[in-house]
Design a protein around this motif. Structure first.
Motif, PDB file in Angstrom:
ATOM      1  N   ASN A 253       9.251   0.032   2.852  1.00 18.50           N
ATOM      2  CA  ASN A 253       9.613  -0.625   4.116  1.00 18.50           C
ATOM      3  C   ASN A 253       8.473  -0.531   5.130  1.00 18.50           C
ATOM      4  N   ILE A 254       7.858   0.661   5.200  1.00 16.92           N
ATOM      5  CA  ILE A 254       6.724   0.875   6.111  1.00 16.92           C
ATOM      6  C   ILE A 254       5.552  -0.008   5.690  1.00 16.92           C
ATOM      7  N   LYS A 255       5.276  -0.038   4.370  1.00 22.36           N
ATOM      8  CA  LYS A 255       4.128  -0.810   3.880  1.00 22.36           C
ATOM      9  C   LYS A 255       4.338  -2.317   4.021  1.00 22.36           C
ATOM     10  N   ALA A 256       5.587  -2.759   3.877  1.00 25.41           N
ATOM     11  CA  ALA A 256       5.886  -4.184   4.093  1.00 25.41           C
ATOM     12  C   ALA A 256       5.598  -4.547   5.546  1.00 25.41           C
ATOM     13  N   LYS A 257       5.963  -3.650   6.445  1.00 24.39           N
ATOM     14  CA  LYS A 257       5.698  -3.879   7.873  1.00 24.39           C
ATOM     15  C   LYS A 257       4.192  -3.923   8.141  1.00 24.39           C
ATOM     16  N   ARG A 258       3.446  -3.020   7.498  1.00 25.46           N
ATOM     17  CA  ARG A 258       1.984  -2.985   7.691  1.00 25.46           C
ATOM     18  C   ARG A 258       1.324  -4.253   7.146  1.00 25.46           C
ATOM     19  N   LEU A 259       1.795  -4.707   5.990  1.00 25.76           N
ATOM     20  CA  LEU A 259       1.248  -5.961   5.448  1.00 25.76           C
ATOM     21  C   LEU A 259       1.534  -7.120   6.394  1.00 25.76           C
ATOM     22  N   LYS A 260       2.757  -7.151   6.931  1.00 24.24           N
ATOM     23  CA  LYS A 260       3.126  -8.207   7.873  1.00 24.24           C
ATOM     24  C   LYS A 260       2.280  -8.135   9.149  1.00 24.24           C
ATOM     25  N   GLU A 261       2.015  -6.921   9.617  1.00 18.57           N
ATOM     26  CA  GLU A 261       1.166  -6.745  10.808  1.00 18.57           C
ATOM     27  C   GLU A 261      -0.228  -7.322  10.548  1.00 18.57           C
ATOM     28  N   PHE A 262      -0.768  -7.025   9.353  1.00 20.00           N
ATOM     29  CA  PHE A 262      -2.093  -7.554   9.011  1.00 20.00           C
ATOM     30  C   PHE A 262      -2.054  -9.081   8.920  1.00 20.00           C
ATOM     31  N   LEU A 263      -1.021  -9.611   8.281  1.00 21.44           N
ATOM     32  CA  LEU A 263      -0.912 -11.066   8.121  1.00 21.44           C
ATOM     33  C   LEU A 263      -0.746 -11.759   9.474  1.00 21.44           C
ATOM     34  N   ASN A 264       0.019 -11.162  10.383  1.00 22.00           N
ATOM     35  CA  ASN A 264       0.153 -11.722  11.733  1.00 22.00           C
ATOM     36  C   ASN A 264      -1.211 -11.777  12.422  1.00 22.00           C
TER      37      ASN A 264
END
Length: 209
Positions: free
Chosen positions: A81-92
């Protein structure tokens, strides 16, 4: 030859080229760099295989994918869940600043881009520098826990030295060469895993003793 160069030569003679970082595309390398936090590469490989199977391993597709779905696909990497959020932060960050183009992003001046990536929530110096070196092909030396352990045991730095202090030692003692930085970091990881372990290190047979 200084001691930092000398150790590199010994490692290269002993282990040979390491062919790092595993990844078919620079985006796959970026995803791997974010997922590998607090886990081993075997688990990351499983998560990346899931993304490939689902045919979503591209900036555009991952950007469009709901975070909950992404979390399930990367479940093998742990802390999903944390890593999905981090990937999304990078993609944003990638889409808001560069329209989703990695080519545009990596075209930025190195120091500026490094600061920008470090401003992305959840991305620290090691992950940022791995992205810059392995995905962007930019001359940045990556430091990790193995680096600190090995070189403090060699009395070349303090165990308490921070990331940038350690990085500076390598940059000042090596020529600024992307292939050298790439290979050296990979060889350090190999030595740390096979010989210079946290407990019960194999000092008597260490290739750099």
């Amino acid at each position: 030859m200084n001691e930092i160069e000398n150790i590199y030569q010994k490692l290269y003679r002993h282990f040979g080229p390491q062919a790092w970082w595993p990844g078919e595309t620079c985006f796959e390398v970026i995803v791997g760099a974010i997922l590998t936090q607090n886990t081993n590469w075997q688990n990351v490989s499983k998560a990346i295989a899931n993304l490939k199977k689902a045919k979503v391993l591209s900036p555009k597709k991952l950007y469009s994918l709901p975070q909950s779905k992404l979390a399930q696909l990367i479940r093998p990497s742990g802390y999903f869940n944390i890593k999905a959020k981090r990937l999304k932060e990078f993609l944003n960050f990638l889409f808001n600043n560069y329209g989703g183009s990695l080519k545009k992003m990596f075209g930025r001046p190195l120091e500026d881009l490094r600061k920008e990536i470090l401003s992305v929530k959840g991305i620290g110096p090691e992950t940022a520098d791995s992205i810059l070196l392995y995905a962007g092909g930019l001359p940045v030396f990556v430091v990790d826990a193995y680096t600190k352990r090995i070189f403090s045991r060699q009395k070349l730095l303090s165990e308490e030295a921070d990331y940038h202090t350690v990085q500076k030692i390598f940059v000042e003692n090596l020529k600024r060469d992307i292939r050298l930085y790439n290979e050296y970091h990979a060889l350090i990881v190999r030595l740390g895993k096979d010989f210079c372990k946290k407990t019960k290190p194999k000092c008597e047979i260490c290739p750099i003793k």
